[in-house]
Write an enzyme that holds these catalytic residues in place. Sequence first.
Site, PDB file in Angstrom:
ATOM      1  N   THR A 139     -21.480  -2.791   7.742  1.00 22.26           N
ATOM      2  CA  THR A 139     -20.770  -1.775   8.525  1.00 22.26           C
ATOM      3  C   THR A 139     -21.072  -0.395   7.940  1.00 22.26           C
ATOM      4  OG1 THR A 139     -18.768  -2.026   7.178  1.00 22.26           O
ATOM      5  CG2 THR A 139     -18.911  -3.381   9.155  1.00 22.26           C
ATOM      6  N   ASP A 160     -11.090  -4.221   7.670  1.00 25.56           N
ATOM      7  CA  ASP A 160     -10.334  -5.481   7.792  1.00 25.56           C
ATOM      8  C   ASP A 160     -10.045  -5.794   9.255  1.00 25.56           C
ATOM      9  OD1 ASP A 160     -10.291  -5.579   5.016  1.00 25.56           O
ATOM     10  OD2 ASP A 160      -8.446  -4.407   4.918  1.00 25.56           O
ATOM     11  N   GLU A 182     -10.679 -10.020  -3.830  1.00 23.09           N
ATOM     12  CA  GLU A 182      -9.508  -9.444  -4.503  1.00 23.09           C
ATOM     13  C   GLU A 182      -8.652 -10.518  -5.178  1.00 23.09           C
ATOM     14  OE1 GLU A 182      -8.897  -5.172  -2.288  1.00 23.09           O
ATOM     15  OE2 GLU A 182      -7.701  -6.821  -1.531  1.00 23.09           O
ATOM     16  N   ASP A 228       0.819  -1.224   0.000  1.00 19.43           N
ATOM     17  CA  ASP A 228       0.000   0.000   0.000  1.00 19.43           C
ATOM     18  C   ASP A 228       0.850   1.269   0.000  1.00 19.43           C
ATOM     19  OD1 ASP A 228      -2.320  -1.479   0.102  1.00 19.43           O
ATOM     20  OD2 ASP A 228      -2.810  -0.979   2.186  1.00 19.43           O
TER      21      ASP A 228
HETATM   22  O1  RIB Z   1      -9.250  -2.702   2.983  1.00 15.26           O
HETATM   23  C1  RIB Z   1      -8.072  -1.955   2.797  1.00 15.26           C
HETATM   24  C2  RIB Z   1      -7.197  -2.631   1.808  1.00 15.26           C
HETATM   25  O2  RIB Z   1      -7.869  -2.665   0.564  1.00 15.26           O
HETATM   26  C3  RIB Z   1      -5.886  -1.921   1.539  1.00 15.26           C
HETATM   27  O3  RIB Z   1      -4.856  -2.396   2.358  1.00 15.26           O
HETATM   28  C4  RIB Z   1      -5.682  -2.110   0.052  1.00 15.26           C
HETATM   29  O4  RIB Z   1      -4.526  -2.815  -0.256  1.00 15.26           O
HETATM   30  C5  RIB Z   1      -6.940  -2.815  -0.458  1.00 15.26           C
HETATM   31  O5  RIB Z   1      -6.769  -4.167  -0.630  1.00 15.26           O
END
Ligand code: RIB
Length: 300
Positions: free
Chosen positions: A220, A252, A140, A14
């Site tokens: 959420t 997360d 993802e 990131d």
């Molecule tokens: O949820 C946040 C995450 O979403 C980030 O860390 C980014 O990499 C994306 O996957």
Amino acid sequence: MRDKITVIGSLNYDIVLKIPRLPECGETLPADEAAFSAGGKGANQAVQASKLGVPVYMVGCVGRDAHGDYLLEAAQKYGVNIEHVRRCEEPTGMGLINAMEDGSVFACIVRGANFAVTKEDIDRAEELLKETYLVILQMEIPQEINEYAIEKAKKLGCKILLNAAPAAEIPLDYLKMCDIIVVNEVEASFYLKADVKNEEEARKGIVSLAKAYGTDLVITLGKAGAVVSEGGSVTFLPSHQVEAIETTGAGDSFIGGIGYALLNGQSLTNACEFATCCSAVTVCRLGAQDSMPFLDEVKR
Ligand code: RIB
């Protein structure tokens, strides 16, 4: 013994830019600060659960590049088992995050190695899945691999939590195989094809999603809280009022917190209550994984 959490999903390098506002078209906007951190929804969720003290295994792919080294070191530093993370030829996935002063984020991802995950990678994790209590997935990695993983995890008797983010069409059969589906307000609006901006709309929406999918669900709402549907009964959980610095990874952190609490025998609603404490700490610091709390920090 089923005492593990297995996260099947993404790992991203990131880049977080702290900016006062979004740039206009054609404008070059100076950022106040740039931070580089380990991210990816999958890895973030794995790290949060692991930081709380439960055994967590990650299944995914990173490239044979410096970003891949960095992500694996970060996950290992926080206790995540990375035996099932394969190094591949594609470059490591990336997250490009514009973080505004009020805590809101505008993010893009570069799929990279996350889209190299194969059915064979899932097959190689079969023995692990037999010892897994909870499998956590996001959106993802390729959709067909997610579907394959859901089917396999179901067959092998795991509980399945799908964080249906980023939002995309998912065949109903696969949604029905999940036990818990977690989405934020933007994703909930996508799946419901209707606006979800507040508690009232989330309550209404969660009832119709629970009926359609036959699963438990969580929507959420950021600093407005969360709505949980467990066994058909709906509960609103307010969030803790804190001074947010940057919200990347807050969702997360919430999911990692749910995983930890479920593994410790809590109901989904109680698990979500605990998880709101995790994300409240996470938003008070910059970055995703480094900002997530250890158990003693949550308790404090
Ligand atoms: O949820 C946040 C995450 O979403 C980030 O860390 C980014 O990499 C994306 O996957």
